[in-house]
Every structure is written in structure tokens, then in C-alpha cells.
Design a protein around this motif. Structure first.
Motif, mmCIF file in Angstrom:
data_model
loop_
_atom_site.group_PDB
_atom_site.id
_atom_site.type_symbol
_atom_site.label_atom_id
_atom_site.label_comp_id
_atom_site.label_asym_id
_atom_site.label_seq_id
_atom_site.Cartn_x
_atom_site.Cartn_y
_atom_site.Cartn_z
ATOM 1 N N THR A 1 0.860 -1.188 0.000
ATOM 2 C CA THR A 1 0.000 0.000 0.000
ATOM 3 C C THR A 1 0.895 1.236 0.000
ATOM 4 O O THR A 1 1.997 1.222 0.552
ATOM 5 C CB THR A 1 -0.923 0.037 1.229
ATOM 6 O OG1 THR A 1 -0.130 -0.020 2.412
ATOM 7 C CG2 THR A 1 -1.887 -1.126 1.219
ATOM 8 N N TYR A 2 0.405 2.289 -0.608
ATOM 9 C CA TYR A 2 1.154 3.535 -0.723
ATOM 10 C C TYR A 2 0.421 4.636 0.022
ATOM 11 O O TYR A 2 -0.797 4.709 -0.016
ATOM 12 C CB TYR A 2 1.289 3.950 -2.194
ATOM 13 C CG TYR A 2 1.978 2.925 -3.049
ATOM 14 C CD1 TYR A 2 3.358 2.895 -3.138
ATOM 15 C CD2 TYR A 2 1.250 2.004 -3.782
ATOM 16 C CE1 TYR A 2 4.006 1.961 -3.932
ATOM 17 C CE2 TYR A 2 1.879 1.071 -4.576
ATOM 18 C CZ TYR A 2 3.254 1.058 -4.646
ATOM 19 O OH TYR A 2 3.880 0.135 -5.432
ATOM 20 N N GLN A 3 1.189 5.482 0.669
ATOM 21 C CA GLN A 3 0.652 6.672 1.302
ATOM 22 C C GLN A 3 1.483 7.844 0.804
ATOM 23 O O GLN A 3 2.703 7.846 0.945
ATOM 24 C CB GLN A 3 0.747 6.575 2.821
ATOM 25 C CG GLN A 3 -0.120 5.495 3.412
ATOM 26 C CD GLN A 3 0.044 5.414 4.919
ATOM 27 O OE1 GLN A 3 0.966 5.974 5.491
ATOM 28 N NE2 GLN A 3 -0.872 4.715 5.562
ATOM 29 N N VAL B 1 12.295 7.674 1.565
ATOM 30 C CA VAL B 1 11.118 6.813 1.459
ATOM 31 C C VAL B 1 11.034 5.993 2.738
ATOM 32 O O VAL B 1 12.019 5.390 3.167
ATOM 33 C CB VAL B 1 11.224 5.861 0.237
ATOM 34 C CG1 VAL B 1 10.074 4.881 0.212
ATOM 35 C CG2 VAL B 1 11.274 6.648 -1.053
ATOM 36 N N ASN B 2 9.873 5.966 3.367
ATOM 37 C CA ASN B 2 9.676 5.176 4.578
ATOM 38 C C ASN B 2 8.958 3.880 4.220
ATOM 39 O O ASN B 2 7.972 3.887 3.483
ATOM 40 C CB ASN B 2 8.840 5.953 5.598
ATOM 41 C CG ASN B 2 9.584 7.157 6.129
ATOM 42 O OD1 ASN B 2 10.802 7.158 6.195
ATOM 43 N ND2 ASN B 2 8.848 8.180 6.498
ATOM 44 N N ILE B 3 9.442 2.784 4.778
ATOM 45 C CA ILE B 3 8.812 1.479 4.585
ATOM 46 C C ILE B 3 8.458 0.942 5.961
ATOM 47 O O ILE B 3 9.322 0.825 6.830
ATOM 48 C CB ILE B 3 9.755 0.499 3.852
ATOM 49 C CG1 ILE B 3 10.090 1.041 2.469
ATOM 50 C CG2 ILE B 3 9.120 -0.880 3.773
ATOM 51 C CD1 ILE B 3 11.103 0.220 1.716
ATOM 52 N N ILE B 4 7.188 0.604 6.144
ATOM 53 C CA ILE B 4 6.732 0.024 7.406
ATOM 54 C C ILE B 4 6.310 -1.410 7.111
ATOM 55 O O ILE B 4 5.459 -1.647 6.245
ATOM 56 C CB ILE B 4 5.551 0.829 7.985
ATOM 57 C CG1 ILE B 4 5.974 2.284 8.218
ATOM 58 C CG2 ILE B 4 5.051 0.189 9.278
ATOM 59 C CD1 ILE B 4 4.832 3.205 8.561
ATOM 60 N N ALA B 5 6.926 -2.366 7.791
ATOM 61 C CA ALA B 5 6.642 -3.774 7.516
ATOM 62 C C ALA B 5 6.738 -4.587 8.799
ATOM 63 O O ALA B 5 7.348 -4.164 9.792
ATOM 64 C CB ALA B 5 7.626 -4.319 6.477
ATOM 65 N N ASN B 6 6.153 -5.762 8.757
ATOM 66 C CA ASN B 6 6.256 -6.717 9.854
ATOM 67 C C ASN B 6 7.689 -7.247 9.883
ATOM 68 O O ASN B 6 8.304 -7.453 8.844
ATOM 69 C CB ASN B 6 5.254 -7.856 9.624
ATOM 70 C CG ASN B 6 5.138 -8.760 10.831
ATOM 71 O OD1 ASN B 6 6.138 -9.212 11.384
ATOM 72 N ND2 ASN B 6 3.910 -9.019 11.238
ATOM 73 N N GLU B 7 8.196 -7.513 11.072
ATOM 74 C CA GLU B 7 9.577 -7.986 11.181
ATOM 75 C C GLU B 7 9.786 -9.343 10.505
ATOM 76 O O GLU B 7 10.905 -9.690 10.136
ATOM 77 C CB GLU B 7 10.016 -8.045 12.644
ATOM 78 C CG GLU B 7 9.211 -9.007 13.497
ATOM 79 C CD GLU B 7 9.585 -8.943 14.965
ATOM 80 O OE1 GLU B 7 9.421 -9.966 15.637
ATOM 81 O OE2 GLU B 7 10.030 -7.880 15.427
#
Length: 146
Positions: free
Chosen positions: A4-6, A16-22
Motif C-alpha cells: 500500500t502507498y501513502q 522513502v519510509n517502509i513500514i513492515a512486519n519484522e
């Protein structure tokens, strides 16, 4: 994996920030490595006919030269590539855009631009070179620069 993009206008352009599950760390590292790799292009040095690998980030533009193309670098070195100009867009080179019938320019090198005569655009690069963008490609260039 779902992506998903914000879009945030306050976000710095070079970040660029990436938020993900470990648990997805390996996949994210693969993506990051792929994005940060510098792609090279095999070119020919016309003075001694030796082939060398040139990073795409060093290339300023491609110019048509018969059945070959001239490759100009940031340092204004000139190399050759054994492809016609119309074959270069098929190579999926990012940040490169055709500006007229004889030239493909690295968009990342553009420093400024202004309108010229006959609905043409004049583009100035970081190496103080000036290029004329034909009216056919002017709209595309303006969209990419905004």
C-alpha cells in the motif's frame, strides 16, 4: 504480499519510509537492495575500441549517431553503444526521456528549463549543457519535472 502507498507532501523528496512486519525483513531487504543497485551499461571507448561498464547515474544523454548512439557522461566523456536510438527506450532505463528525434536525456541531470521559440523547451543540465526539447516531447518533460 500486499503493498500500500501513502503519499505525503511533507515527506522529503530523497527519503522513502517502509513500514513492515519484522517477519518480512528478508523481502524488504531484497527490495531495498534492488532499488539501491547501480545498473551498468556496456559502452565502447571510441579511442581504443575497448568495452567498459558505465553506471547509468554517470550518463547525461544518448545522441543518435547513424546505426550507433553516442553516450555523453557527466564529465563530458563520449562513448559509443551499439544500439540505435529507438532501441534505448526498450532497455527500460529509468530517469531517461526522449527530448527530440536525436536525443534521450537523463531527467535527473536537468537543473532548469524555460520556454524557447516555436513552442520548444530549452533545458539546462547540471553540467551547464543546453538541450532543445521539441514541442512533441515538451509536455512529457514538463510533467516529469513538476
Amino acid at each position: 504480499m500486499k503493498i500500500t502507498y501513502q503519499w505525503d507532501p511533507l515527506q522529503p523528496l530523497n527519503e522513502v519510509n517502509i513500514i513492515a512486519n519484522e517477519k518480512n525483513q528478508a523481502e524488504v531487504e531484497k527490495i531495498s537492495k534492488h532499488l539501491n543497485t547501480v545498473t551498468n551499461l556496456s559502452v565502447i571507448n571510441p579511442t581504443n575500441d575497448r568495452k567498459l561498464l558505465l553506471p547509468l547515474t554517470e550518463i547525461e544523454c544518448f545522441e543518435s549517431f547513424g546505426h550507433l548512439c553516442k553516450v555523453f557522461t557527466k564529465e563530458q566523456d563520449v562513448y559509443l553503444i551499439q544500439k540505435r536510438l529507438k532501441e534505448i527506450p526498450k532497455m527500460n532505463l529509468h530517469h531517461f526521456q526522449q527530448i527530440n528525434n536525436a536525443t534521450i536525456l537523463n531527467i535527473a541531470m536537468i537543473q532548469s528549463f524555460h520556454s524557447g521559440e516555436h513552442a520548444r523547451l530549452e533545458v539546462h543540465t547540471t553540467t551547464n549543457q543546453s538541450y532543445i526539447v521539441s514541442r512533441h516531447y515538451a509536455k512529457q518533460i514538463k510533467e516529469k519535472l513538476q
